[in-house]
Design a protein around this motif. Sequence first.
Motif, PDB file in Angstrom:
ATOM      1  N   CYS A 115       0.823  -1.221   0.000  1.00 22.20           N
ATOM      2  CA  CYS A 115       0.000   0.000   0.000  1.00 22.20           C
ATOM      3  C   CYS A 115       0.855   1.268   0.000  1.00 22.20           C
ATOM      4  CB  CYS A 115      -0.902   0.016   1.227  1.00 22.20           C
ATOM      5  SG  CYS A 115      -1.914   1.505   1.314  1.00 22.20           S
ATOM      6  N   TYR A 116       0.590   2.167  -0.940  1.00 22.53           N
ATOM      7  CA  TYR A 116       1.402   3.395  -1.012  1.00 22.53           C
ATOM      8  C   TYR A 116       1.037   4.383   0.087  1.00 22.53           C
ATOM      9  CZ  TYR A 116      -2.430   5.865  -3.440  1.00 22.53           C
ATOM     10  OH  TYR A 116      -3.635   6.445  -3.772  1.00 22.53           O
ATOM     11  N   GLU A 117      -0.013   4.050   0.853  1.00 22.38           N
ATOM     12  CA  GLU A 117      -0.363   4.916   1.983  1.00 22.38           C
ATOM     13  C   GLU A 117       0.121   4.314   3.314  1.00 22.38           C
ATOM     14  OE1 GLU A 117      -4.492   5.860   2.245  1.00 22.38           O
ATOM     15  OE2 GLU A 117      -4.536   6.858   0.309  1.00 22.38           O
ATOM     16  N   LYS A 118       0.973   3.284   3.204  1.00 20.07           N
ATOM     17  CA  LYS A 118       1.399   2.546   4.399  1.00 20.07           C
ATOM     18  C   LYS A 118       2.003   3.448   5.478  1.00 20.07           C
ATOM     19  CE  LYS A 118       4.311  -0.823   3.544  1.00 20.07           C
ATOM     20  NZ  LYS A 118       4.864  -2.063   3.028  1.00 20.07           N
ATOM     21  N   GLU A 119       2.734   4.471   5.043  1.00 19.23           N
ATOM     22  CA  GLU A 119       3.422   5.331   6.017  1.00 19.23           C
ATOM     23  C   GLU A 119       2.501   6.381   6.642  1.00 19.23           C
ATOM     24  OE1 GLU A 119       6.450   4.474   6.728  1.00 19.23           O
ATOM     25  OE2 GLU A 119       6.453   3.009   5.084  1.00 19.23           O
ATOM     26  N   VAL A 120       1.293   6.537   6.086  1.00 21.22           N
ATOM     27  CA  VAL A 120       0.400   7.575   6.609  1.00 21.22           C
ATOM     28  C   VAL A 120      -0.181   7.099   7.936  1.00 21.22           C
ATOM     29  CG1 VAL A 120      -1.655   8.981   6.143  1.00 21.22           C
ATOM     30  CG2 VAL A 120      -0.192   8.248   4.248  1.00 21.22           C
ATOM     31  N   GLU A 121      -0.133   7.991   8.933  1.00 23.96           N
ATOM     32  CA  GLU A 121      -0.620   7.583  10.259  1.00 23.96           C
ATOM     33  C   GLU A 121      -2.132   7.456  10.277  1.00 23.96           C
ATOM     34  OE1 GLU A 121       0.855  10.200  13.256  1.00 23.96           O
ATOM     35  OE2 GLU A 121       2.918   9.847  12.597  1.00 23.96           O
ATOM     36  N   THR A 122      -2.650   6.682  11.246  1.00 24.54           N
ATOM     37  CA  THR A 122      -4.103   6.589  11.391  1.00 24.54           C
ATOM     38  C   THR A 122      -4.645   7.984  11.738  1.00 24.54           C
ATOM     39  OG1 THR A 122      -3.767   6.011  13.685  1.00 24.54           O
ATOM     40  CG2 THR A 122      -4.106   4.192  12.127  1.00 24.54           C
ATOM     41  N   SER A 123      -5.937   8.154  11.573  1.00 24.10           N
ATOM     42  CA  SER A 123      -6.472   9.510  11.736  1.00 24.10           C
ATOM     43  C   SER A 123      -7.888   9.451  12.286  1.00 24.10           C
ATOM     44  CB  SER A 123      -6.526  10.197  10.372  1.00 24.10           C
ATOM     45  OG  SER A 123      -7.585   9.658   9.621  1.00 24.10           O
ATOM     46  N   PRO A 124      -8.433  10.601  12.680  1.00 26.42           N
ATOM     47  CA  PRO A 124      -9.860  10.625  12.994  1.00 26.42           C
ATOM     48  C   PRO A 124     -10.663  10.542  11.695  1.00 26.42           C
ATOM     49  CG  PRO A 124      -8.887  12.815  13.190  1.00 26.42           C
ATOM     50  CD  PRO A 124      -7.772  11.881  12.873  1.00 26.42           C
ATOM     51  N   VAL A 125     -11.969  10.492  11.838  1.00 33.79           N
ATOM     52  CA  VAL A 125     -12.856  10.551  10.660  1.00 33.79           C
ATOM     53  C   VAL A 125     -13.070  12.029  10.344  1.00 33.79           C
ATOM     54  CG1 VAL A 125     -15.209  10.030   9.876  1.00 33.79           C
ATOM     55  CG2 VAL A 125     -13.938   8.365  11.246  1.00 33.79           C
ATOM     56  N   ILE A 126     -13.198  12.352   9.069  1.00 36.65           N
ATOM     57  CA  ILE A 126     -13.433  13.748   8.678  1.00 36.65           C
ATOM     58  C   ILE A 126     -14.696  14.252   9.424  1.00 36.65           C
ATOM     59  CG2 ILE A 126     -14.870  13.233   6.634  1.00 36.65           C
ATOM     60  CD1 ILE A 126     -13.264  15.423   5.134  1.00 36.65           C
ATOM     61  N   SER A 127     -14.659  15.504   9.878  1.00 33.45           N
ATOM     62  CA  SER A 127     -15.765  15.966  10.731  1.00 33.45           C
ATOM     63  C   SER A 127     -16.859  16.639   9.909  1.00 33.45           C
ATOM     64  CB  SER A 127     -15.231  16.958  11.772  1.00 33.45           C
ATOM     65  OG  SER A 127     -14.828  18.147  11.102  1.00 33.45           O
ATOM     66  N   LYS A 128     -18.028  16.776  10.544  1.00 30.02           N
ATOM     67  CA  LYS A 128     -19.138  17.449   9.858  1.00 30.02           C
ATOM     68  C   LYS A 128     -18.767  18.890   9.537  1.00 30.02           C
ATOM     69  CE  LYS A 128     -22.993  14.677  11.428  1.00 30.02           C
ATOM     70  NZ  LYS A 128     -24.161  14.522  12.244  1.00 30.02           N
ATOM     71  N   SER A 129     -18.050  19.547  10.447  1.00 30.21           N
ATOM     72  CA  SER A 129     -17.744  20.955  10.144  1.00 30.21           C
ATOM     73  C   SER A 129     -16.733  21.059   8.991  1.00 30.21           C
ATOM     74  CB  SER A 129     -17.282  21.721  11.380  1.00 30.21           C
ATOM     75  OG  SER A 129     -16.302  21.009  12.049  1.00 30.21           O
ATOM     76  N   MET A 130     -15.872  20.043   8.832  1.00 31.98           N
ATOM     77  CA  MET A 130     -14.968  20.042   7.660  1.00 31.98           C
ATOM     78  C   MET A 130     -15.785  19.869   6.370  1.00 31.98           C
ATOM     79  SD  MET A 130     -11.779  17.797   8.996  1.00 31.98           S
ATOM     80  CE  MET A 130     -10.598  18.458  10.148  1.00 31.98           C
ATOM     81  N   VAL A 131     -16.737  18.942   6.430  1.00 30.13           N
ATOM     82  CA  VAL A 131     -17.605  18.720   5.261  1.00 30.13           C
ATOM     83  C   VAL A 131     -18.367  20.012   4.943  1.00 30.13           C
ATOM     84  CG1 VAL A 131     -19.624  17.439   4.433  1.00 30.13           C
ATOM     85  CG2 VAL A 131     -17.798  16.239   5.670  1.00 30.13           C
ATOM     86  N   ASP A 132     -18.905  20.636   5.982  1.00 26.81           N
ATOM     87  CA  ASP A 132     -19.647  21.897   5.771  1.00 26.81           C
ATOM     88  C   ASP A 132     -18.766  22.933   5.089  1.00 26.81           C
ATOM     89  OD1 ASP A 132     -21.819  20.818   7.003  1.00 26.81           O
ATOM     90  OD2 ASP A 132     -21.463  21.783   8.960  1.00 26.81           O
ATOM     91  N   LYS A 133     -17.488  22.975   5.513  1.00 28.22           N
ATOM     92  CA  LYS A 133     -16.579  23.994   4.965  1.00 28.22           C
ATOM     93  C   LYS A 133     -16.356  23.756   3.459  1.00 28.22           C
ATOM     94  CE  LYS A 133     -13.654  27.462   5.573  1.00 28.22           C
ATOM     95  NZ  LYS A 133     -13.041  27.632   4.311  1.00 28.22           N
TER      96      LYS A 133
END
Length: 430
Positions: A115-133
């Motif tokens: 996976c080419y994203e192997k080095e990317v750290e785990t993260s939260p889920v995108i938030s509603k306010s990010m989606v709104d933005k």
Amino acid sequence: MKIIKNLIAIDLKDENEDYLFVNGINGMVDIVHKKEREIIENWRCADEIIIKDEFEQSIYDYLVSHQYIMDIDDEQTAKQNIIEKLKHLSDERSQNQRKACFVITYNCNFACPYCYEKEVETSPVISKSMVDKVFLDNPNIEYISFFGGEPFLNSNRDIIKYIISKAPDAKYSAITNGYYLLEYIDIFKSIDITSIQVTIDGTREAHNKSRCLINGSPTYDKIIDGIKICVENKIPIKIRMNISPENLANCLEEKKRIESTDWGKNVQFELQPLFQCSSSTSNDLYESLVDNDNEDGSTENQILKNLSPISDFLYNGTKLVPVLKTCDRDGLNRFYDPYGNVYNCILAVGQKHKSIGQYYPELSLKEKSFLTRDITTIEKCKNCANSLLCGGGCPNALYDTEDVFSPNCFNFLNDVNNTIPLVYKARMSS
Ligand SMILES: C[S@@+](CC[C@H](N)C(=O)[O-])C[C@H]1O[C@@H](n2cnc3c(N)ncnc32)[C@H](O)[C@@H]1O
Ligand code: SF4
Ligand code: SF4
């Protein structure tokens, strides 16, 4: 009058020693035989074109009528006009952003070793306010895609539903490992989906070795069951296979097996060499993929519908149009991630230094990024004859230590030396 500087002469490596001439200004393409080519090459090197006989006169007239011979100043002006027109178009389009790809989370339930994203750290889920933005900044979004990590984890359902509630009439697509297709089918049925890409890396045994859950459990049967239900519900599925010399035969075997099933007739395929393959390995794999594409009864490989401009013209008959950039040609790709970063390249997602800026909490785009990198900002490309058909190459393949406004000639040169002769041969023999 001179032979234009923006003439691209490509050795087709066939037995007739033919060349492909591409007019880098107006996109005209011609096959040129050895005899004519030698005359034209002499004219190219000479200070002045001297015509010796009728045959040469006919070549000269042809070249003038197709603008391979022009006044140097006219050539410069023509190129400048095209660049200005493309810039204007791209500025206009960017005022009305209609595409958004949501990187729902970087978390994933699989552990694919390549996976080419192997080095990317785990993260939260995108938030509603990010989606709104995203919707606030881009009120005309009509095309939405879901990406990750894994976008269709059970824990992502609420935010996926929230995004859909903001744009119920948009067209949707997704790239997923396909493990939870069954669990998401109710959502899929409620929206207009143009494509869901699911990766199956060969037969059950081979796939389960490379694409298993984090705990090592197999995934093949559950994914195939999900694909079948999607096909039954007329949800368009594209099966992706990541190939290498080791699994090529196995992937082709699995492709054939799926093609022979009732449901398999209704899926698309995208077989693509692993990004880790060396260029020569990748070229060899492309040769096999082209062969498979031309076999009777074989479903088209979508990766071969998306070649670079000259190859695409030869293989698919796509009109040659000038470009300012190699990828994200319209400048409209946007990947919004759960950290508030925005990217325009699918391969850069998660590598913050390759982001084009931030969209959350406030929109702020970098002056110097993949987005502002094109043949007008890369010094070496400004005077390059290939520029309007090359676009400056892939920025993601540059070393991190290199300036983002550096050229990457590799893609174009590999196309000229390998892909173009390959697809030309395939088309001549089909
Ligand atoms: C990084 S994944 C993220 C989305 C989802 N988890 C999935 O697997 O489809 C995006 C796509 O990249 C492909 N991919 C991942 N690593 C790759 C690699 N090294 N070479 C080629 N394709 C790769 C996956 O098969 C998938 O189609
Ligand atoms: S499923 Fe997708 S994101 Fe997850 S490890 Fe595999 S390729 Fe990477
Ligand atoms: S990347 Fe290289 S080949 Fe492409 S336009 Fe720039 S200088 Fe020319």
